[in-house]
Design a protein around this motif. Structure first.
Motif, PDB file in Angstrom:
ATOM      1  N   ALA A  24      12.105  -1.021 129.769  1.00  0.00           N
ATOM      2  CA  ALA A  24      10.726  -1.322 129.363  1.00  0.00           C
ATOM      3  C   ALA A  24       9.943  -2.003 130.482  1.00  0.00           C
ATOM      4  CB  ALA A  24      10.735  -2.210 128.109  1.00  0.00           C
ATOM      5  N   LEU A  25      10.575  -2.911 131.194  1.00  0.00           N
ATOM      6  CA  LEU A  25       9.863  -3.681 132.219  1.00  0.00           C
ATOM      7  C   LEU A  25       9.736  -2.945 133.547  1.00  0.00           C
ATOM      8  CD1 LEU A  25      11.329  -7.266 131.746  1.00  0.00           C
ATOM      9  CD2 LEU A  25       9.451  -6.164 130.536  1.00  0.00           C
ATOM     10  N   PHE A  26      10.715  -2.112 133.862  1.00  0.00           N
ATOM     11  CA  PHE A  26      10.772  -1.476 135.174  1.00  0.00           C
ATOM     12  C   PHE A  26      10.898   0.034 135.012  1.00  0.00           C
ATOM     13  CE2 PHE A  26      12.969  -5.646 135.376  1.00  0.00           C
ATOM     14  CZ  PHE A  26      12.024  -6.347 136.123  1.00  0.00           C
ATOM     15  N   GLY A  27       9.927   0.612 134.340  1.00  0.00           N
ATOM     16  CA  GLY A  27       9.975   2.030 134.016  1.00  0.00           C
ATOM     17  C   GLY A  27       9.560   2.959 135.137  1.00  0.00           C
ATOM     18  N   ASP A  28       8.921   2.435 136.159  1.00  0.00           N
ATOM     19  CA  ASP A  28       8.485   3.268 137.273  1.00  0.00           C
ATOM     20  C   ASP A  28       9.696   3.725 138.086  1.00  0.00           C
ATOM     21  OD1 ASP A  28       7.431   4.002 139.966  1.00  0.00           O
ATOM     22  OD2 ASP A  28       5.526   3.367 139.094  1.00  0.00           O
ATOM     23  N   ASP A  29       9.794   5.026 138.351  1.00  0.00           N
ATOM     24  CA  ASP A  29      10.949   5.573 139.068  1.00  0.00           C
ATOM     25  C   ASP A  29      11.069   5.043 140.494  1.00  0.00           C
ATOM     26  OD1 ASP A  29      11.670   7.055 136.869  1.00  0.00           O
ATOM     27  OD2 ASP A  29      10.650   8.878 137.536  1.00  0.00           O
ATOM     28  N   LYS A 167       3.160  -8.372 125.103  1.00  0.00           N
ATOM     29  CA  LYS A 167       3.980  -7.624 124.161  1.00  0.00           C
ATOM     30  C   LYS A 167       3.943  -6.150 124.556  1.00  0.00           C
ATOM     31  CE  LYS A 167       3.189 -10.801 120.317  1.00  0.00           C
ATOM     32  NZ  LYS A 167       2.874 -10.911 118.870  1.00  0.00           N
ATOM     33  N   ILE A 168       5.105  -5.526 124.588  1.00  0.00           N
ATOM     34  CA  ILE A 168       5.226  -4.161 125.091  1.00  0.00           C
ATOM     35  C   ILE A 168       5.581  -3.226 123.949  1.00  0.00           C
ATOM     36  CG2 ILE A 168       6.404  -2.647 126.726  1.00  0.00           C
ATOM     37  CD1 ILE A 168       7.079  -5.207 128.337  1.00  0.00           C
ATOM     38  N   GLY A 169       4.659  -2.317 123.617  1.00  0.00           N
ATOM     39  CA  GLY A 169       4.940  -1.273 122.641  1.00  0.00           C
ATOM     40  C   GLY A 169       5.527  -0.069 123.345  1.00  0.00           C
ATOM     41  N   TRP A 170       6.783   0.222 123.074  1.00  0.00           N
ATOM     42  CA  TRP A 170       7.517   1.215 123.865  1.00  0.00           C
ATOM     43  C   TRP A 170       7.865   2.475 123.077  1.00  0.00           C
ATOM     44  CZ3 TRP A 170      12.531   2.355 122.232  1.00  0.00           C
ATOM     45  CH2 TRP A 170      13.046   1.495 121.255  1.00  0.00           C
ATOM     46  N   ASN A 171       7.775   2.449 121.748  1.00  0.00           N
ATOM     47  CA  ASN A 171       7.993   3.658 120.950  1.00  0.00           C
ATOM     48  C   ASN A 171       6.849   3.783 119.949  1.00  0.00           C
ATOM     49  OD1 ASN A 171       8.547   1.720 119.019  1.00  0.00           O
ATOM     50  ND2 ASN A 171      10.655   2.371 118.630  1.00  0.00           N
ATOM     51  N   GLY A 172       6.881   4.815 119.118  1.00  0.00           N
ATOM     52  CA  GLY A 172       5.762   5.043 118.210  1.00  0.00           C
ATOM     53  C   GLY A 172       5.480   3.858 117.319  1.00  0.00           C
TER      54      GLY A 172
END
Length: 429
Positions: A24-29, A167-172
């Motif tokens: 979630a925090l480090f999603g950039d490839d 706050k991180i919304g990561w799924n639906g």
């Protein structure tokens, strides 16, 4: 295992809480993560975190390089936590302030290729830009993966002062919750001057990031204290939340109300998507048959009014976590929710017992809300249906079913309906 023995693997490949939070925090490839080792050739380290207490039992990602910030991440708002947790955090925070805690734990190194700006690839750096550009440090709690939970970044400035909670919304399901809370906080911005209304954190910014929705909320007052679970409900504050500074609204029948129309629409969608939704649709129809002519006041509600979302600061109530807030619900829903959740979560009671706690609480405090017996029954029955529909919405958005509420709530509503019908039939005879 010593730090030198920890394998230098990317934690984003893990299936546990550390993997979930890292993704979630480090999603950039372009971001590389290593534990216990140096960054890859051609990459430069841009941040380091202590993984506390270990990789296999990770509970925190604490920023390294600024001991005061590391300590603040553990000590901020510690008064809101249970005594055992508070003591553990206080001890670790004291060591962190001295700069001796970090070396005791595995180190997570965050690195970027040459030429890639941290502001383009790291969420914490992007949020720093959004909040004015000054450098920020980020800490994050780690918990087991859960489709209902949202990773939350604690943001601190260089002086270790809290700047916000992201706050991180990561799924639906969680994206919908983060978006809903952001909208609620924007609408609540003017309530600070409403007599009796609880203090509410401001929304600082809302962004989309790598397919996620991120809302940054203002820190709570530094001296806020938790609400004792033994304290009775703040009925006047519930009224202020419902009315938002307006006078008491006109009482209207359930039939024809926007609230009932929404229940019908949501139950219809649930019935189309899941076989259990057919029972909910029947329950909504029965709700109207039994209570359609009952007139109640409609207003706003917090949506998750429970002691752990409340505190006090300078003799004023503080309320946070507005992600389930909404309008056009029967006045009394927050009181019903408080009673239900106290019984379910704090008391460990099953849903049917928690539903009876709702009846008891409405009977005890309903007069102060202007609720006559027939209105209390409407509020209780409608709230239980509302809660099941919330449970379905989260499940439909990918969060899975809350097994404490499904299918138990549908069984409770059916039993309550049958009991009322039998009672009325006996009266008529």
């Amino acid at each position: 295992m010593s730090r030198r023995d920890v394998p230098s693997t990317d934690p984003r490949s893990r299936a546990d809480g550390l993997g979930w939070v890292s993704r979630a925090l480090f999603g950039d490839d372009r971001v590389t993560l290593t534990v216990g080792g140096a960054p890859p050739v051609g990459h430069r380290a841009v941040a380091r975190y202590a993984v506390v207490p270990s990789l296999s039992r990770a509970r925190f990602l604490l920023p390294l390089g600024a001991p005061r910030v590391t300590a603040a991440a553990l000590l901020a708002y510690n008064a809101l936590r249970p005594p055992a947790v508070r003591a553990a955090r206080a001890a670790l925070g004291g060591l962190s302030r001295l700069g001796v805690a970090g070396p005791a734990f595995p180190t997570l190194t965050v690195a970027l290729p040459a030429g890639v700006s941290p502001g383009d690839a790291l969420l914490a750096e992007r949020l720093a830009v959004e909040l004015g550009g000054a450098s920020l440090h980020a800490a994050c709690g780690v918990r087991p993966p859960d489709p209902n939970h949202k990773p939350t970044l604690q943001l601190f400035d260089a002086d270790a002062r809290p700047r916000g909670y992201a706050k991180i919304g990561w799924n639906g399901a969680t994206r919908a919750l983060v978006t809903a809370e952001a909208a609620a906080l924007r609408a609540l911005a003017a309530t600070s001057v409403v007599p009796g209304h609880p203090l509410t954190p401001r929304l600082l910014t809302e962004i989309t990031w790598a397919g996620q929705v991120v809302a940054v909320v203002e820190p709570l007052p530094p001296r806020v204290r938790g609400m004792p679970v033994t304290e009775p409900p703040a009925v006047d504050a519930l009224l202020a939340v419902a009315r938002r500074g307006r006078p008491a609204g006109e009482r209207r029948p359930l039939t024809g109300s926007p609230f009932l129309s929404r229940l019908v629409a949501e139950a219809t969608r649930a019935a189309t998507a899941d076989p259990s939704g057919r029972a909910a649709l029947a329950a909504v129809a029965d709700l109207e048959r039994r209570h359609g002519e009952t007139c109640v006041e409609f207003g706003h509600w917090h949506g998750d009014w429970v002691p752990w979302n409340l505190g006090r600061h300078a003799d004023r109530l503080v309320a946070w976590d507005w992600e389930h807030s909404g309008a056009d619900v029967p006045l009394g829903f927050d009181l019903a929710h408080d009673a239900f959740q106290r019984a379910l979560v704090l008391g460990g009671r099953p849903a049917d017992v928690a539903a009876r706690a709702v009846d008891t609480e409405l009977d005890r405090y309903g007069d102060r809300l202007g609720l006559a017996p027939a209105q209390r029954r409407l509020v209780a029955d409608a709230y239980l249906l509302e809660l099941w529909l919330r449970t379905w919405r989260l499940a439909d958005a990918g969060a899975g079913w809350n097994t404490a509420l499904h299918p138990a709530l549908l069984q409770v509503t059916a039993a309550r309906s049958a009991g009322i019908r039998t009672y009325r039939h006996a009266d008529e005879r």
